[in-house]
Design an enzyme around this catalytic site. Structure first.
Site, PDB file in Angstrom:
ATOM      1  CB  SER A 146      -0.890   0.110   1.273  1.00 31.79           C
ATOM      2  OG  SER A 146      -1.489   1.146   1.284  1.00 31.79           O
ATOM      3  CE1 TYR A 157      -3.511  -2.070   5.142  1.00 31.93           C
ATOM      4  CE2 TYR A 157      -3.249   0.362   4.593  1.00 31.93           C
ATOM      5  CZ  TYR A 157      -3.425  -1.062   4.279  1.00 31.93           C
ATOM      6  OH  TYR A 157      -3.831  -1.299   3.041  1.00 31.93           O
TER       7      TYR A 157
END
Length: 262
Positions: A146, A157
């Site tokens: 990501s 995250y």
């Protein structure tokens, strides 16, 4: 937007796609099957077989596994190898932020949950597939990372996806002499259909809804193109990296985020 298809690009190849029940993983798995691959759809969603059946072929299979456990990853790879005679390509797609909130607002167990969701399935999957790639004499691992390694309201995250980038680069260096490529894409914000399995089963609080809106603004403004990408715009580079067209690419993390490098 029209989507280019490459008939036969994965003919004779066995692909394992994790997180294949919805979103990017579903698009990747279905398209790989259309391009001639023997595809194992792996997910823990109870509707996984329904998705795999969309490929309409006898060269796809569905396997339910909890990839947040090593046992789940190992079982999935063993099933794929036993079903189709080996594994050529692993696409590690499982992951996704559970909550959006300032780091100071995360509780310790929430931090742990984000790491389990977005780092461990890739770490386990890469390890569990190696005996099968060694037996094949080579292969390819594509990790879905990501660009949120730089972004607000999702520090755990972000840390997990930074770990995915490190796995990709270090493992590529280690395995090049074994004829195994390890690469990754780093998607940015992506427009997707409503999730059948929500990212946060507990639901968002009003505060989290507001924090999510902050994230959407940040993601949109950080990219040169000022928009979210489409599912097809994410699936295409993943499959390019998985294919022989990318045979001289390894250790690379390719940003797919409209100019936002993360």
């Amino acid at each position: 937007m029209s989507t280019v298809r490459f008939a036969g690009r994965f003919k004779g190849k066995v692909l394992v796609v994790t997180g294949a029940a919805q979103g990017i993983g579903r698009a990747v798995a279905l398209r790989a099957a259309k391009e001639g691959g023997k595809v194992v759809f792996v997910d823990r969603a109870d509707f996984l077989a329904e998705v795999a059946a969309e490929a309409r072929g006898d060269e796809t299979a569905a396997f339910h596994a909890d990839l947040e456990t090593y046992e789940g990853a190992e079982a999935a790879m063993r099933f794929a190898a036993e079903t189709f005679g080996g594994i050529d390509i692993l696409i590690n797609n499982v992951g996704g932020a559970i909550r959006m909130r300032p780091y100071a607002q995360f509780e310790p167990q929430q931090i742990d949950a984000e790491i389990r969701r977005s780092l461990m399935p890739t770490l386990y999957g890469c390890h569990a597939v190696l005996p099968h790639l060694f037996a094949r004499g080579g292969g390819t691992i594509v990790n879905v990372s990501s660009n949120a390694t730089r972004g607000i309201h999702r520090v755990p995250y972000s840390a997990a996806k930074g770990g995915v980038n490190a796995i990709t680069q270090s493992l590529a260096m280690e395995l090049a002499e074994r004829n195994i490529r390890v690469v990754a894409t780093a998607p940015g914000g992506t427009e997707a259909p409503s999730r059948r399995v929500p990212r946060n089963a507990a639901g968002d609080t009003p505060e989290e809804t507001a924090w999510m809106a902050d994230v959407v603004r940040q993601v949109t403004q950080s990219g040169f193109m000022k928009r979210y990408g489409s599912i097809d715009e994410q699936a295409a580079p993943i499959l390019f990296l998985a294919s022989e067209e990318a045979s001289f690419i390894t250790g690379t993390v390719l940003p797919v985020a409209g100019g936002d490098l993360g």
